[in-house]
Scaffold this motif. Structure first.
Motif, PDB file in Angstrom:
ATOM      1  N   SER A  30       0.649  -1.059   0.223  1.00 50.64           N
ATOM      2  CA  SER A  30      -0.197   0.137   0.287  1.00 50.64           C
ATOM      3  C   SER A  30       1.084   1.233  -0.246  1.00 50.64           C
ATOM      4  O   SER A  30       1.117   1.710   0.936  1.00 50.64           O
ATOM      5  N   ASP A  31       1.683   1.578  -0.971  1.00 51.87           N
ATOM      6  CA  ASP A  31       2.499   2.231  -1.060  1.00 51.87           C
ATOM      7  C   ASP A  31       2.865   3.615  -1.435  1.00 51.87           C
ATOM      8  O   ASP A  31       1.432   4.137  -2.399  1.00 51.87           O
ATOM      9  N   PRO A  32       3.224   4.636  -0.104  1.00 54.20           N
ATOM     10  CA  PRO A  32       2.500   6.010  -0.101  1.00 54.20           C
ATOM     11  C   PRO A  32       3.545   6.444  -1.380  1.00 54.20           C
ATOM     12  O   PRO A  32       4.760   6.306  -1.522  1.00 54.20           O
ATOM     13  N   TYR A  33       3.265   7.837  -1.211  1.00 55.44           N
ATOM     14  CA  TYR A  33       3.692   9.269  -2.507  1.00 55.44           C
ATOM     15  C   TYR A  33       3.350  10.214  -2.538  1.00 55.44           C
ATOM     16  O   TYR A  33       2.525  10.964  -1.590  1.00 55.44           O
ATOM     17  N   LEU A  34       4.407  10.262  -1.682  1.00 60.91           N
ATOM     18  CA  LEU A  34       4.796  11.622  -0.304  1.00 60.91           C
ATOM     19  C   LEU A  34       5.144  13.170  -1.290  1.00 60.91           C
ATOM     20  O   LEU A  34       6.231  12.686  -1.910  1.00 60.91           O
ATOM     21  N   ARG A  36      -1.751   5.120  -1.948  1.00 59.80           N
ATOM     22  CA  ARG A  36      -1.603   6.223  -0.858  1.00 59.80           C
ATOM     23  C   ARG A  36      -1.043   7.816  -1.008  1.00 59.80           C
ATOM     24  O   ARG A  36       0.314   8.032  -1.248  1.00 59.80           O
ATOM     25  N   LEU A  64      -0.134  10.972  -0.361  1.00 60.55           N
ATOM     26  CA  LEU A  64       0.337  12.154   0.619  1.00 60.55           C
ATOM     27  C   LEU A  64       0.378  13.209   0.320  1.00 60.55           C
ATOM     28  O   LEU A  64       1.456  13.256   0.172  1.00 60.55           O
ATOM     29  N   HIS A  70      -8.083   2.737   4.266  1.00 63.94           N
ATOM     30  CA  HIS A  70      -7.411   3.424   4.923  1.00 63.94           C
ATOM     31  C   HIS A  70      -6.285   2.089   5.445  1.00 63.94           C
ATOM     32  O   HIS A  70      -4.781   2.085   5.146  1.00 63.94           O
ATOM     33  N   TYR A  99      -4.896  12.533   1.397  1.00 65.15           N
ATOM     34  CA  TYR A  99      -4.559  13.053   2.120  1.00 65.15           C
ATOM     35  C   TYR A  99      -3.664  14.430   1.968  1.00 65.15           C
ATOM     36  O   TYR A  99      -2.937  14.356   1.036  1.00 65.15           O
ATOM     37  N   ALA A 119       3.227   7.555   6.377  1.00 64.67           N
ATOM     38  CA  ALA A 119       3.337   6.794   5.160  1.00 64.67           C
ATOM     39  C   ALA A 119       3.592   5.460   6.081  1.00 64.67           C
ATOM     40  O   ALA A 119       3.728   4.536   4.931  1.00 64.67           O
ATOM     41  N   THR A 167       0.480   2.042   8.191  1.00 60.61           N
ATOM     42  CA  THR A 167      -0.243   0.567   6.847  1.00 60.61           C
ATOM     43  C   THR A 167       0.835  -0.828   7.470  1.00 60.61           C
ATOM     44  O   THR A 167       2.631  -0.445   8.373  1.00 60.61           O
ATOM     45  N   SER A 191       7.887   2.855  -1.334  1.00 59.48           N
ATOM     46  CA  SER A 191       7.432   4.250  -0.830  1.00 59.48           C
ATOM     47  C   SER A 191       8.114   5.581  -2.752  1.00 59.48           C
ATOM     48  O   SER A 191       8.909   5.005  -3.229  1.00 59.48           O
TER      49      SER A 191
END
Length: 465
Positions: A238-242, A273, A275, A364, A376, A388, A391, A397
């Motif tokens: 569920s990789d974050p993308y900041l 996700r 962010l 989530h 988000y 991040a 999870t 990421s």
């Protein structure tokens, strides 16, 4: 699940296959074991010759196998051909480099002498028969990124592929046979998931690698642990993308669209996700939502299609449940959120962006395996990194920033197997790939991947030798 090719464009069953009998599975296990006894002694030059021959065949057959992958799981034809080309690249990469990657290692002489030896070295030897349990989403690449290093190390492989990509599975076994590999060096086993437990328990099978769901990984790991056998697991993500204030927000939003919907959104390493720092949120959200809304959903064989169907009816139903749960608990649908009205047949779902996500929503915590993104807003780097890491997964990421200090902070504190700056996560033969937490353990690709299924052997020679 029956072993069958079912076209996700219209839900029609194209072809079904009978599972192998117990006697036939036993025959293939025995063959693999016999083949390893001689294949393990072949030279790197001979293994490389065979692997290059397989790469040459695959390169010539890229269009044909691309159509098969599209038919079986719905990826766009362009993506399927690109996947085949990537496999060719990986085969040639390992054919060229395996001997160097597995060269004997020599400790410093002062350490050798301190151990009481005249000489010492570390040798990498193959383990034997390795079982590969592979998923449908990248039906060629997931297998080749195991098979190429395993075969170059001197191991032999048994493939249990996903039941909805049987034609791709059979193609792979035939590919290595036609390339000239010894009979038994790589075999496809058309068996249901229920038949899997006995195979890793068989003493002739020395290790297992699995790419797939968390429950599947837990099951195979438990069996292997009980039998004290090595495993490599690449599970969900569920990789974050900041996106931080110093980023090129326009480029970040443009790349984010591809990062989310690659492979029709059915990728463990897809960004899921998004962010975004408050200072960049409005600009990013506007461009990202517009980009997602502009995607064309349709027949994956059509060159103008951006997003094809999901691979199965159940996959779409699972995705709809997550979206409906989020909306019922207050999430806003910024685009999409339903089945496309112009696609009544097949397993299509509109590319979707949801905002106002809260921890009470299933989306989530759970992986979205389809073209659905969650958006988000955060106000500081501490909060962004906290989101991040909020999870159970830790595959990869993505971080967009031009600030060197922010980069180092993210490398230090983000809990993932990879941190990709100012771009989207991608796998490459030269870069180790894998995750932490419930995304699994071990690594594929690069030198790390080829050594996973080797016996690291210490050779010590006494002073009287």
């Amino acid at each position: 699940m029956p072993i069958a090719t079912v076209n996700p464009v219209d839900g029609e069953t194209v072809r079904t296959f009978d599972a192998l009998s117990g006697d036939e599975v036993e025959r293939r296990l025995a063959l693999a074991d016999r083949t390893f006894a001689t294949y393990r002694t072949t030279s790197f030059a001979e293994r490389a010759r065979l692997l290059r021959a397989a790469a040459d065949l695959l390169e010539k057959e890229e269009a044909e196998i691309g159509r098969t992958m599209t038919l079986e799981m719905g990826k766009t034809y362009a993506a399927a051909r690109a996947e085949a080309a990537k496999c060719v690249k990986a085969m040639r990469w390992y054919a060229d480099r395996a001997e160097g990657l597995l060269a004997d290692e020599h400790p410093e002489q002062r350490d050798v002498e301190d151990s009481g030896a005249r000489a010492a070295r570390v040798v990498y030897r193959p383990l034997g028969v390795v079982l590969a349990v592979m998923p449908w989403n990248f039906p060629l690449w997931q297998v080749v990124r195991f098979a190429a290093p395993a075969l170059m190390a001197g191991n032999v492989g048994l493939l249990k592929h996903a039941s909805n990509v049987p034609q791709t599975a059979l193609y792979l076994g035939d590919l290595f046979r036609r390339a000239g590999f010894p009979e038994g060096a790589f075999q496809t086993l058309l068996v249901p998931s229920s038949a899997i437990e006995a195979i890793p328990r068989d003493p002739r099978v020395k290790a297992a690698t699995l790419t797939g769901s968390e429950p599947a990984g837990r099951s195979v790991a438990a069996i292997a642990g009980d039998e004290i056998k090595r495993t490599v697991l690449e599970l969900g993500g569920s990789d974050p993308y900041l996106v931080l204030p110093s980023a090129d927000v326009e480029a970040a939003a443009r790349t984010a669209v591809t990062a989310r919907v690659q492979n029709n959104g059915q990728s463990c390493i897809a960004a899921k996700r998004f962010l975004v720092h408050a200072d960049a949120y409005e600009e990013f959200a506007r461009a990202f939502v517009a980009g997602v809304a502009a995607l064309r959903v349709g027949d994956p064989m059509d060159e103008h299609t951006d997003v094809g169907p999901l691979s199965s009816e159940q996959g779409r139903a699972d995705l709809e449940e997550l979206v409906d749960d989020a909306v019922a608990k207050g999430a806003r649908v910024l685009t999409g959120g339903k089945r496309p009205e112009d696609r009544p047949a097949g397993w299509f779902y509109e590319p979707t962006v949801l905002a106002d996500i809260t921890p009470e929503m299933r989306i989530h915590r759970e992986e979205t395996f389809g073209p659905v993104a969650t958006l988000y807003r955060f106000t500081g780097l501490d909060e962004g990194i906290g989101l991040a890491n909020d999870t159970s997964f830790g595959l990869s990421s993505n971080v967009w920033t031009r600030d060197a200090a922010e980069k180092e902070r993210c490398v230090r504190d983000i809990e993932a197997g990879g941190v990709f700056f100012n771009g989207m996560t991608a796998s490459h033969p030269a870069l180790p790939f894998g995750g932490v937490k419930r995304s699994g353990y071990g690594r594929e690709l690069a030198g790390h991947g080829i050594k996973e299924f080797c016996n690291v052997t210490t050779v010590w020679e006494g002073p009287e030798d």
